[in-house]
Design a protein around this motif. Structure first.
Motif, short mmCIF file in Angstrom:
data_model
loop_
_atom_site.label_atom_id
_atom_site.label_comp_id
_atom_site.label_asym_id
_atom_site.label_seq_id
_atom_site.Cartn_x
_atom_site.Cartn_y
_atom_site.Cartn_z
N GLY A 138 0.87 -1.15 -0.02
CA GLY A 138 0.00 0.08 0.04
C GLY A 138 0.72 1.13 -0.07
N ASN A 190 3.01 -4.74 -5.18
CA ASN A 190 2.10 -3.39 -4.66
C ASN A 190 1.00 -3.08 -5.28
OD1 ASN A 190 1.44 -0.78 -3.90
ND2 ASN A 190 3.00 -0.98 -2.22
N ARG A 192 -0.83 -0.80 -5.91
CA ARG A 192 -0.86 0.72 -6.26
C ARG A 192 -0.05 0.97 -7.18
NH1 ARG A 192 -3.15 3.54 -0.83
NH2 ARG A 192 -4.57 1.87 -0.02
N ASP A 201 -3.03 5.51 -13.50
CA ASP A 201 -3.77 4.31 -12.78
C ASP A 201 -3.70 4.81 -11.40
OD1 ASP A 201 -4.38 2.89 -15.14
OD2 ASP A 201 -2.63 1.68 -14.99
N PHE A 202 -2.36 5.12 -10.70
CA PHE A 202 -2.05 5.24 -9.47
C PHE A 202 -2.84 6.43 -9.18
CE2 PHE A 202 0.53 7.60 -6.28
CZ PHE A 202 0.48 6.80 -5.34
N TYR A 205 -6.55 5.69 -8.82
CA TYR A 205 -6.74 4.94 -7.49
C TYR A 205 -6.78 5.88 -6.26
CZ TYR A 205 -6.03 0.78 -4.36
OH TYR A 205 -5.88 -0.47 -3.78
N MET A 206 -5.67 6.69 -6.12
CA MET A 206 -5.55 7.48 -4.92
C MET A 206 -6.74 8.48 -4.69
SD MET A 206 -3.27 6.05 -3.44
CE MET A 206 -2.88 7.01 -1.86
N LEU A 209 -9.93 6.96 -2.74
CA LEU A 209 -9.88 6.06 -1.55
C LEU A 209 -10.66 6.31 -0.58
CD1 LEU A 209 -6.06 6.40 -0.48
CD2 LEU A 209 -7.17 4.45 -1.45
#
Ligand SMILES: N[C@@H](CCC(=O)N[C@@H](CS)C(=O)NCC(=O)O)C(=O)O
Ligand SMILES: [Fe+2]
Length: 354
Positions: A138, A190, A192, A201-202, A205-206, A209
């Motif tokens: 993570g 990982n 992420r 993509d990262f 994702y963030m 959250l």
């Protein structure tokens, strides 16, 4: 090198003790205010000299123990310069080196969770203390304190994933009970930040959250910007006797103090009746309350008058002192070394044989 990983269950924070075996110079990474006594006891029991406390960043979820440890042990406080905290002894610039004896750590800038996040890398690149930049499978959130997902992505890729695959990763937190990982492992697994995942993509994702803000954030951030110095300093240590605190979490009092203050305390002897009347004898005024019946005897003890627990060697009475503390008795200490040390130091007893 001496190395210990310590845990604060309240905030799921890891504190790391590193020390140079030969010179005994030590440092603590990310100490927690509530655990400062525990950490100081470990430093003392291992015969170390705490040279530094280091912060990976201005924490939002707990208050640092840096100021308290400086008060107790005279350690110096080092923080990343980019974090904006005041009251430190050293403000670390990017790639600055912090030495402890013959060992050292490099302060690598890894912003993104907060703007001042730093990863400390051991001189032989076998360990990296990544704070909340890289967690095990993570990473830290990026939604406050100058956080930025694209910045975090680049920090991890450029400053952490460029370390050897074998380099162990020690984060500031884990919420699932995991203790360590490695650079190679995180590059692969990982979810992420693995090498196969792109920056877009990262960031996506963030952004989604959806975490609630840390419960202690409103108290923790201002306190950490002062390196953990309380707004009002009050006495945090028990002051009814010169007590010492052990790494096992027990307050202890020495026999010579007890001998001079017998009338001021309640002495609770938790041995069995035949030991109380046996060869070691017992201390004048001691009350016999065997450990097995202690919980049923709380009401017979005074809450305000300090209690000293006693047994043969100090082990059962240590347990008794913890039970009394949990039951709400505020002034409790264990007689260090029990009756064996009391007798060895030739303090008087009632009964007993020579
Ligand atoms: N429930 C925790 C949340 C703590 C939290 O938000 N931790 C930050 C680090 S300071 C984080 O990045 N957490 C990542 C995560 O929970 O996935 C609390 O209230 O303290
Ligand atoms: Fe954090």
């Amino acid at each position: 090198m001496i190395f210990r990983q310590l845990f604060d269950p309240q905030s799921s924070t890891y504190t790391y003790l590193l020390a140079d075996e030969k010179s005994r110079a030590a440092l603590l990474i990310d100490p927690v205010f509530e655990q400062a006594r525990r950490d100081a006891a470990l430093v003392e029991e291992l015969g170390l000299r705490l040279a530094w406390t280091l912060e990976t960043h201005v924490h939002a979820d707990h208050v640092t123990g840096a100021w308290l440890l400086k008060e107790k042990l005279g350690s110096r406080i080092a923080v990343p310069k980019a974090g904006g905290a005041e009251g430190a002894d050293a403000y670390l610039k990017s790639f600055e080196i912090v030495s402890f004896g013959s060992k050292n750590l490099e302060a690598r800038p890894t912003p993104g969770h907060t703007s001042g996040c730093t990863t400390y890398v051991l001189d032989d690149r076998s360990m990296a203390f990544t704070g909340d930049a890289l967690l095990i499978r993570g990473c830290g959130r990026t939604d406050f304190q100058g956080g930025s997902a694209p910045t975090l992505f680049r920090s991890v890729r450029e400053q952490i994933f460029t370390l050897p695959d074998t380099c162990l990763v020690y984060p500031a937190h884990d919420y699932r009970g995991l203790t360590a990982s490695s650079v190679g492992e995180e590059k692969l697994y990982n979810p992420r930040l693995a090498e196969a995942i792109g920056e877009g993509d990262f960031v996506g994702y963030m952004t989604h959250l959806g975490l609630a803000h840390p419960k202690q954030m409103e108290q923790a951030v201002p306190a950490n910007l002062r390196c953990g110095r309380p707004a009002k300093t009050s006495t945090l240590e028990p002051d009814w006797a010169p007590l010492t605190y052990t790494f096992a979490g027990i307050w202890e009092v020495q026999p010579h103090w007890l001998e001079e203050h017998l009338r001021e305390v309640q002495i609770v002897d938790v041995r069995e009746p035949d030991e109380f009347t046996g060869s070691l004898g017992h201390i004048e005024g001691a009350r016999l309350v065997p450990l097995g019946v202690l919980t049923n005897s709380f009401s017979s003890l005074e809450k305000q008058k300090p209690i000293v627990t006693v047994c043969r060697s100090g082990a059962r009475s240590a347990q008794a002192s913890l039970m009394l503390g949990k039951a709400g008795f505020g002034k409790v200490a264990n007689l260090s070394g029990g009756m064996l040390r009391w007798r060895a130091q030739r303090f008087p007893v009632e009964g007993g044989t020579d």
